[in-house]
Design a protein around this motif. Structure first.
Motif, PDB file in Angstrom:
ATOM      1  N   MET A 472       0.861  -1.184   0.000  1.00  0.00           N
ATOM      2  CA  MET A 472       0.000   0.000   0.000  1.00  0.00           C
ATOM      3  C   MET A 472       0.896   1.232   0.000  1.00  0.00           C
ATOM      4  SD  MET A 472      -3.248  -0.987   0.192  1.00  0.00           S
ATOM      5  CE  MET A 472      -4.146   0.353   0.968  1.00  0.00           C
ATOM      6  N   SER A 474       1.001   5.489  -0.244  1.00  0.00           N
ATOM      7  CA  SER A 474       0.180   6.689  -0.110  1.00  0.00           C
ATOM      8  C   SER A 474       1.089   7.892   0.115  1.00  0.00           C
ATOM      9  CB  SER A 474      -0.816   6.549   1.040  1.00  0.00           C
ATOM     10  OG  SER A 474      -0.146   6.397   2.283  1.00  0.00           O
ATOM     11  N   ASP A 476       0.859  12.249   1.669  1.00  0.00           N
ATOM     12  CA  ASP A 476       0.001  13.248   2.293  1.00  0.00           C
ATOM     13  C   ASP A 476      -0.480  14.294   1.306  1.00  0.00           C
ATOM     14  OD1 ASP A 476       2.476  14.482   1.907  1.00  0.00           O
ATOM     15  OD2 ASP A 476       2.371  15.624   3.774  1.00  0.00           O
ATOM     16  N   LEU A 478      -1.032  14.712  -3.099  1.00  0.00           N
ATOM     17  CA  LEU A 478      -0.902  14.184  -4.454  1.00  0.00           C
ATOM     18  C   LEU A 478      -0.742  15.292  -5.477  1.00  0.00           C
ATOM     19  CD1 LEU A 478      -3.625  11.372  -4.387  1.00  0.00           C
ATOM     20  CD2 LEU A 478      -1.157  11.153  -4.043  1.00  0.00           C
ATOM     21  N   PHE A 488       5.748  10.536   2.021  1.00  0.00           N
ATOM     22  CA  PHE A 488       5.270   9.245   1.531  1.00  0.00           C
ATOM     23  C   PHE A 488       5.044   8.289   2.706  1.00  0.00           C
ATOM     24  CE2 PHE A 488       7.612  10.923  -2.149  1.00  0.00           C
ATOM     25  CZ  PHE A 488       6.630  10.798  -3.122  1.00  0.00           C
ATOM     26  N   SER A 489       4.162   7.323   2.486  1.00  0.00           N
ATOM     27  CA  SER A 489       3.865   6.360   3.546  1.00  0.00           C
ATOM     28  C   SER A 489       3.622   4.976   2.949  1.00  0.00           C
ATOM     29  CB  SER A 489       2.632   6.802   4.343  1.00  0.00           C
ATOM     30  OG  SER A 489       2.251   5.794   5.263  1.00  0.00           O
ATOM     31  N   ASN A 522       8.974   5.396   5.095  1.00  0.00           N
ATOM     32  CA  ASN A 522       8.118   6.574   5.006  1.00  0.00           C
ATOM     33  C   ASN A 522       8.963   7.819   4.746  1.00  0.00           C
ATOM     34  OD1 ASN A 522       5.737   5.014   5.756  1.00  0.00           O
ATOM     35  ND2 ASN A 522       6.544   5.056   7.852  1.00  0.00           N
ATOM     36  N   SER A 549       3.467  -1.065  -5.679  1.00  0.00           N
ATOM     37  CA  SER A 549       2.277  -0.235  -5.839  1.00  0.00           C
ATOM     38  C   SER A 549       2.754   1.163  -6.205  1.00  0.00           C
ATOM     39  CB  SER A 549       1.464  -0.201  -4.539  1.00  0.00           C
ATOM     40  OG  SER A 549       0.327   0.615  -4.680  1.00  0.00           O
ATOM     41  N   ILE A 551       1.709   5.504  -7.133  1.00  0.00           N
ATOM     42  CA  ILE A 551       0.795   6.639  -7.054  1.00  0.00           C
ATOM     43  C   ILE A 551       1.290   7.716  -8.008  1.00  0.00           C
ATOM     44  CG2 ILE A 551      -0.084   6.265  -4.724  1.00  0.00           C
ATOM     45  CD1 ILE A 551       2.031   8.091  -3.647  1.00  0.00           C
TER      46      ILE A 551
END
Length: 909
Positions: A472, A474, A476, A478, A488-489, A522, A549, A551
């Motif tokens: 996963m 993600s 904070d 985009l 980032f996380s 992170n 994954s 983004i």
């Protein structure tokens, strides 16, 4: 209604350990997509996959290159022409495929299809497949089956083998179901043989409506194995018949260990039992341990009998006798007295089955898959676990599930369970294990007779060892202005084997160049240049397995920020005809704000819409507008099997919803007529294919579905846009249920873009609940409350005093009293009654209100809609602000269940 305490004891799960494999050990791998009516597949020894499409394409998925190609196109007939000369889509075409048991040496494959041309027939043909090429010139016709092509339907067409090298072929009854109201098609009138299944399924001298068993020979002929239903040279019989009495045995499977044959037989369409005609429709999963007659068109399911109905006089004779069925149709060329009828292995109607409740409800299309034996895959690297040993896999084209059936040593039914309950399927139409132990599936897609974009060839792989991490990624932010600082996380990334993980973030620009490799879990990064970027997170476990994954980020344009506030009025509930005050504000780094007037109010979209359902999963976002306010009907359709036969704006096997709307828009009885058709089924209005009954759909739900469908023919109007600041009065559209609706306030703004980067949007929504809350939807309940689901309701049954349920974050501004509907049935629950105390913020917090004593009542109509519970008024001490409400149920003298609280209504006077 059954005694609730008995149900409580009955359904408490037994403690113990489950051997069911973890669902995350299975992975669905998509091999090919966008197929055109895929039908059947065969996995080759090298794990390449041959599969066919109904319009004649023979395709090959190359497991090495991972590419799919058409290796041949068989000329086939896919339509029928009525006696009036009207041509329509049929179920004919390229229907069946399998490879020879000795394929590695002889390279033979077998196809079953409806050859193009004037002659109405289906054929079983053998071809040679070498070097990824189908040699069309090698064709040898093994078997011909005369058919009729004047009326649709039912073709069967599945091919399988037993351990002795015998080939099994399923054939449909080749009979139109249209003129028999969903019951038995036994029309014996002159010129109506296409409507009489006695010419085929129950005809011992006809190969249709059967499962045939032959032994193909090297020269293209075949011999008859011992043990078929009729010995060779028996007058008025065909020796190829293994089982008879089938309607549409669409997918079959032979257990090579036991020799048992399994099939799914797609049943008729009648929605209810009818005296003089026969039982409600059922689909069947069949099991033949030896040759036999399985009943159609005289019996269905567990030998439920039809009446001998005379289509000429419209009168009914006697019920057919399963011990001694007689076929005296003038269209019968075989024996009059046929073998006794055998019951189905598993059978089920459109409504929930009492015998097999796990099968669910709705449309029906039974398919039989393989029986799993681990010994069949001695060299497999991913073979399924021993948990599934000797289990039969069945599946449903309409209901989109796979079920594993457990049988005892004799092959008798023992139990069933869902296989991968969370696996999303798009109408599975074929299933087979490959030599590597993987389960292969063909998914047909949602619409009949069309190339569906969601159709696909997939492989389900089992991993009994180390599993790849689930990743996963993600961030904070985009999107944002320069410099864009992003945190980032990798939170949510897990390894199911609990291995330690290492992390790598790869940041890539729009040209594919790598900007940075970040080795932290992170990390932070600052983007200094305008552009569109991709961040790829890869997690690697201790054994080297990895997964990724990604983004997308946009640097150079700060997204706008929208706020929406209720400045005066209740912030949890709406109250009909009462007003609230509201204010929308928008700020954007590049565009300005509403406050500084650089953003003008006309560019901000603010809407207030009543929805008759809180589920907004189907609602439009941003600046799109809803075509209808009938959200509940739309959601009911989306959750049903309607989409198998209908699309909103284009024809499938059934008419589009827009066509239905236009046809019935001037009819004053349309809602009642179409609602009954949804529930009871029907045929003959739009074509040959009957509409399945849906007896599990209630009349109110059916009417909601129809109202939505009829709304699609109306002119689409954009919702009214409101000022960004002002007052709003809540109005409920007439005829809609206040107790189920919500009001949605939505404000959105799309900026102008910046630095050449795309425009960005932001939306803020406030959902105001209706003031009637179902207590079964509470945010929390203590152990003294049992949830009991009945229909669409979740009932909280208070079985112990001092238990409570609670709702969080309720605005109590303007609330003057509460009303609760509570039932305390004596006959069904042995209710003791009691008092409801409403507390603020904790079960022991300040008392907000107390009910009078709820008296037990012996009313047999409390749960069937014939008796309406009287609400209990609860006076309160008015309070402002946001609070949690705890409903605490008291009766110190009670020695059993107290009552069933149904709803609480918040009243603002």
């Amino acid at each position: 209604m059954r005694n609730f305490l008995f149900l409580l004891i009955l359904f408490v799960p037994l403690l113990g350990f489950s051997q069911t494999p973890e669902e995350n050990r299975f992975e669905k791998v998509v091999l090919a997509q966008n197929l055109n009516e895929p039908m059947e597949l065969a996995v080759l020894p090298n794990e390449d996959v041959l599969f066919i499409e109904r319009h004649g394409a023979v395709k090959l998925f190359n497991n090495t290159t991972k590419k799919t190609s058409i290796i041949a196109t068989i000329p086939v007939s896919t339509t029928y022409r009525s006696t009036e000369g009207v041509e329509s889509e049929a179920e004919d075409g390229l229907l069946g495929l399998n490879i020879d048991p000795n394929f590695s040496k002889n390279h033979w494959i077998y196809l079953y299809y409806s050859p193009a041309g004037a002659e109405a027939k289906n054929i079983l043909a053998r071809y040679t497949f070498i070097n990824n090429t189908l040699d069309i010139s090698s064709k040898k016709v093994i078997l011909e089956i005369p058919t009729q092509r004047t009326d649709c339907c039912h073709t069967g067409g599945s091919i399988d083998w037993d351990a002795a090298g015998n080939l099994y072929l399923s054939t449909g009854d080749n009979t139109s179901p249209r003129a028999s109201d969903g019951y038995s098609p036994i029309d014996e009138r002159a010129g109506r043989s296409a409507f009489d299944a006695q010419k085929s399924s129950s005809n011992t001298n006809d190969l249709r409506g059967k499962i045939l068993r032959i032994h193909p020979e090297a020269d293209g002929t075949y011999t008859i194995p011992e043990g078929n239903l009729f010995p060779k040279n028996t007058p008025k019989t065909r020796p190829e018949i293994y089982t008879m009495g089938h309607r549409n045995p669409f997918r079959i499977s032979v257990d090579k260990k036991t020799g048992f044959v399994y099939w799914g037989d797609v049943g008729p369409d009648a929605g209810t039992d009818s005296t003089g005609l026969g039982p409600a429709a059922e689909d069947e999963f069949g099991q033949a341990r030896k040759s036999g007659n399985f009943g159609w068109p005289y019996f269905v399911g567990d030998n439920k009998a039809f009446w001998d109905f005379d289509f000429e006089s419209r009168k009914s004779g006697n019920k057919f006798n399963p011990e001694k069925p007689i076929n005296n149709s003038p269209n019968n060329t075989g024996l009059q007295e046929i073998p006794p009828a055998q019951k189905a292995f598993i059978w089920y109607p459109a409504s929930e089955s009492k015998q097999f409740p796990l099968l669910g409800s709705g449309g029906r299309s039974a398919m039989a898959g393989p029986v799993f034996h681990k010994a069949d895959f001695p060299n497999a690297t991913r073979v399924f676990p021993e948990y599934y040993e000797n289990k039969l896999f069945i599946y449903e084209w309409m209901r989109d599930w796979i079920i594993a059936v457990t049988m005892n040593e004799k092959g008798e039914y023992s139990k069933m369970e869902r296989f991968l309950p969370n696996l999303k399927l798009e109408h599975p139409i074929e299933m087979a294990f490959g030599p590597n132990g993987d389960l292969y599936l063909l998914e047909y897609g949602q619409g009949w007779f069309m190339a569906n974009p969601e159709s696909k060839l997939v492989r389900i792989e089992y991993n009994g060892g180390n599993r790849k991490p689930k990743v996963m990624a993600s961030a904070d932010k985009l999107a944002g202005a320069l410099p864009l600082k992003v945190q980032f996380s990798a939170e949510g990334t897990v390894d199911f084997d609990r291995d330690s993980l290492t992390y790598e973030w790869k940041l890539i620009n729009s040209k594919g160049a790598v900007l940075a490799l970040l080795k932290e879990k992170n990390p932070q990064f600052v983007f200094k240049n305008v552009g569109r970027y991709k961040a790829v997170l890869t997690a690697t476990d201790a054994k080297g397995l990895k997964n990724s994954s990604e983004i997308i980020l946009v640097a150079g344009n700060e997204p706008p920020q929208v706020t929406l506030d209720i400045t005066e009025g209740n912030k949890t509930f709406f109250f009909p005809n009462k007003k609230i005050s509201y204010k929308v504000n928008v700020t954007d780094k590049e565009d300005g704000s509403l406050a500084d007037k650089r953003i003008v109010p006309s560019n901000v979209k603010f809407m207030a819409n009543y929805q008759d359902s809180e589920d907004n999963s189907q609602e439009p976002k941003g600046h799109q507008f809803s075509a209808s306010t009938f959200t509940a009907g739309k959601n009911l359709i989306a959750a049903s099997d309607c989409k198998a036969c209908h699309f909103e704006d284009k024809k499938s096997v059934g008419p589009s919803f827009v066509e239905v709307s236009k046809k019935y828009k001037t009819s004053s009885t349309a809602i009642d007529v179409l609602s009954q058709k949804i529930i009871k089924g029907g045929a003959g209005v739009w074509g040959e294919v009957a509409m399945s009954a849906h007896p599990s759909v209630g009349l109110p739900e059916a009417k909601q579905m129809v109202e939505y469908i009829l709304s699609l023919g109306e002119e689409k109007k954009a919702p009214k846009l409101l000022p960004t600041t002002g007052q709003l009065a809540f109005k409920i559209p007439s005829g809609l249920d206040l107790s189920k609706g919500v009001y949605k306030l939505t404000a959105s703004y799309t900026d102008k873009g910046a630095n050449g980067m795309q425009a960005l949007s932001h939306e803020k929504t406030i959902t105001l609940k209706n003031p009637v809350l179902a207590l079964g939807s509470a945010d929390a309940m203590t152990k003294g409350i049992m949830r009991y689901k009945t229909g669409t309701m979740d009932l909280p049954i208070v079985i112990a005093a001092n238990s409570n349920l609670s709702f969080n974050n309720i605005d109590l501004k303007g609330i003057t009293r509460l009303e609760m509907t509570i039932v305390a049935p004596v006959q069904q629950l042995n209710s003791q009654g009691g008092v409801v105390e409403v507390h603020l913020d904790s079960p022991d917090g300040p008392i907000y209100g107390i009910s009078e004593f709820v008296q037990p009542k012996d009313d047999p109509n409390l749960f069937n809609g014939k008796s309406k519970p009287v609400p209990y008024k609860i006076p309160i001490t008015p309070v402002n602000g946001i609070h949690s409400l705890y409903f605490v149920f008291k009766n110190e003298k009670a020695k059993g269940a107290l009552f069933v609280p149904l709803t609480v209504t918040f009243i603002s006077e």
